[in-house]
Scaffold this motif. Structure first.
Motif, short mmCIF file in Angstrom:
data_model
loop_
_atom_site.label_atom_id
_atom_site.label_comp_id
_atom_site.label_asym_id
_atom_site.label_seq_id
_atom_site.Cartn_x
_atom_site.Cartn_y
_atom_site.Cartn_z
N THR A 1 0.85 -1.20 0.00
CA THR A 1 0.00 0.00 0.00
C THR A 1 0.88 1.25 0.00
O THR A 1 0.66 2.20 -0.76
CB THR A 1 -0.94 0.00 1.24
N ARG B 1 -5.00 -0.26 6.43
CA ARG B 1 -5.58 0.90 7.13
C ARG B 1 -4.77 1.27 8.37
O ARG B 1 -5.23 1.99 9.24
CB ARG B 1 -7.01 0.57 7.54
N GLU B 2 -3.56 0.73 8.47
CA GLU B 2 -2.72 0.94 9.65
C GLU B 2 -2.45 2.43 9.89
O GLU B 2 -2.39 3.22 8.93
CB GLU B 2 -1.37 0.22 9.43
N VAL C 1 -1.85 6.12 7.43
CA VAL C 1 -2.46 7.45 7.63
C VAL C 1 -1.35 8.49 7.81
O VAL C 1 -1.41 9.59 7.26
CB VAL C 1 -3.40 7.42 8.86
N ALA D 1 -7.25 7.77 3.21
CA ALA D 1 -6.26 7.02 4.00
C ALA D 1 -6.87 6.68 5.35
O ALA D 1 -7.48 7.53 6.01
CB ALA D 1 -4.99 7.85 4.18
N GLY D 2 -6.74 5.43 5.77
CA GLY D 2 -7.36 4.97 7.02
C GLY D 2 -8.64 4.20 6.74
O GLY D 2 -9.19 3.56 7.62
N THR D 3 -9.13 4.25 5.47
CA THR D 3 -10.26 3.41 5.06
C THR D 3 -9.70 2.36 4.09
O THR D 3 -8.50 2.35 3.82
CB THR D 3 -11.35 4.23 4.33
N ASP D 4 -10.60 1.51 3.52
CA ASP D 4 -10.04 0.47 2.65
C ASP D 4 -9.88 0.90 1.19
O ASP D 4 -9.44 0.13 0.36
CB ASP D 4 -10.84 -0.83 2.77
#
Ligand code: UD1
Length: 422
Positions: free
Chosen positions: A169, A190-191, A195, A211-214
């Motif tokens: 990612t 989503r780690e 983010v 960022a932070g979602t899938d």
């Protein structure tokens, strides 16, 4: 080689400052390759993995100075001299593959040695490569190297990761910031480190949503500029030190810790009988009774229970009241700490991807061998709770990921020292 000597039995009371996240910093540093302007990272951890990334970036011609005793890194890729990451450096650290996306995006070509095997499983890089191919990269594997090119520059693309990968990612996200057009990345990790990277890239002028979602959407820009960014707190170091009073007794405040970084892990600790209080400065941890209760754990991508805390949690479960099952779903072969814990009197039965742990009232100190980064710290945690002396050998693994562990635990009353080797 240094060893760590722990004499178990002391309660821990005090404060432990949590450093910036190793894994975030290892992704943020290669972001320098995306721009000719300076990038400054504050709250950097002082670890040997960070020094390895420094060596790698310097080998490409990047300038890097370490200020304030290593807590601030000033990076510049104004005059890169090479687009080739050599085997000699890459083999030391798998995260070296993270230079591939940025080099390719800015220079149109890159050669990076394949990282090779790793103690905790096969860990291929196919997802990194497929993601970059979706942005128009042409990739060829020759002589143990990834040869990647995009002569006309990368173009925006749509890619759905077949399985969640943190590193892939990060690599594809960085590359997409300079691709022509829009990229949509699905089933991404989503780690909190993702983010944090997206925040830094955004401060550098990148256009990133989600960022932070899938799903992350990136609108490519023609150039990025400089920025100053503070590295997020290390949730794995945080979880590790939260386990110290849970296993040894006492009360420890982890400074800079936040519940949002570690919710799934904190839930398990709570179920095991450990109190976690949010304070203005961090998280304060103490166990409710003399002995914790057994709880079952399954490792999963964020927001699930992190694989990087599985070994440390196993150390706690070795002393719990009852039987717990720990299931490792991210990496095969990540139970190398189990036989070492068994040398200390733990009762563990490993069967495939699961370990069944029957808690014992007291572990016994023994000489043990650190087999990887998280395994080594799990042995130190076990040593805190064990009767007598535990000598953890081969601690170079530990120094890859933990700053001055003996000082941080020693300041809370642990009887722990580093024994210098040759
Ligand atoms: C990162 C962390 C590491 C953590 C791991 C999982 C860094 C520097 N390291 O590693 O501490 O344990 O996330 O949280 O951030 N996979 C493939 N093909 C690929 C890439 C991965 O099959 O191209 C597999 C891996 O073998 C593994 C799974 O995907 O089984 C997850 O690995 P990944 O998230 O990529 O881990 P890393 O980014 O290497």
């Amino acid at each position: 080689m240094d060893s760590i000597l722990v004499r178990g039995g002391a309660e821990l009371n005090g404060e432990i400052p949590i450093a910036g996240a190793k894994n975030a910093c290892l992704a943020l540093m290669p972001a320098t390759l995306l721009t000719d302007a300076p990038l400054t990272l504050t709250n950097a951890p002082r670890l040997s993995d960070i020094r390895t990334m420094t060596t790698l970036l310097r080998s490409l011609g990047a300038e890097l100075s370490s200020l304030q005793d290593g807590k601030v890194l000033a990076l510049s890729s104004h005059d890169l001299t090479s687009q080739r990451a050599e085997y000699d450096i890459v083999r030391k650290m798998r995260a070296s593959i993270l230079v591939l996306g940025p080099l390719l995006a800015r220079h149109g070509h890159a050669e990076v040695s394949l990282p090779g095997g790793c103690a905790i499983g096969a860990r291929p890089v196919d997802l990194h490569l497929k993601g970059l191919e979706a942005l128009g990269a042409e990739i060829d594997l020759r002589d143990g190297y990834v040869h990647a090119k995009a002569p006309g520059g990368l173009t925006g693309g749509v890619f759905e990761f077949p399985l969640v990968s943190v590193g892939a990612t990060e690599n594809v996200l960085m590359a997409a910031t300079l691709a022509r057009g829009t990229s949509v990345l699905r089933n991404v990790a989503r780690e909190p480190e993702i983010v944090d990277l997206a925040r830094c890239l955004t401060a550098m002028g990148a256009r990133i949503e989600g960022a932070g979602t899938d799903t992350i959407t990136i609108e490519g820009v023609t150039a990025l500029h400089g920025a100053t960014h503070a590295v997020v707190a290390d949730r794995i170091e945080l979880g590790t030190y939260m386990l110290a009073p849970a296993i040894a007794g006492g009360s420890v405040e982890c400074l800079g810790g936040r519940m949002s970084l570690i919710a799934a892990f904190a839930e398990k600790l709570d179920a095991a009988g450990v109190d976690i209080e949010e304070t203005p400065r961090g998280l304060k941890v103490s166990r409710r009774n003399n002995r914790v209760r057994a709880v079952d754990v399954v490792t999963e991508p964020f927001p699930g229970f992190p694989t990087d805390l599985q070994a440390q949690m196993m150390a706690l479960m070795c002393t719990a009241d009852g039987v717990s099952v720990l299931e490792e779903r991210i990496f095969e072969n990540r139970f190398m700490h189990a036989p070492e814990l068994m040398r200390m009197g733990a009762k563990i039965d490993v069967h495939g991807g699961q370990a069944t742990v029957t808690g014992v009232a007291r572990l016994k100190g023994a000489p043990v061998m650190a087999t990887d980064l998280r395994a080594s710290v799990s042995l130190i945690l076990a040593g805190l709770a064990a009767e007598g002396e535990t000598l953890v050998n081969r601690v170079y693994h530990l120094d890859r990921g933990y700053e001055t562990v003996e000082q941080k635990l020693g300041a809370c009353g642990a009887d722990i020292e580093r024994v210098k080797g040759e």
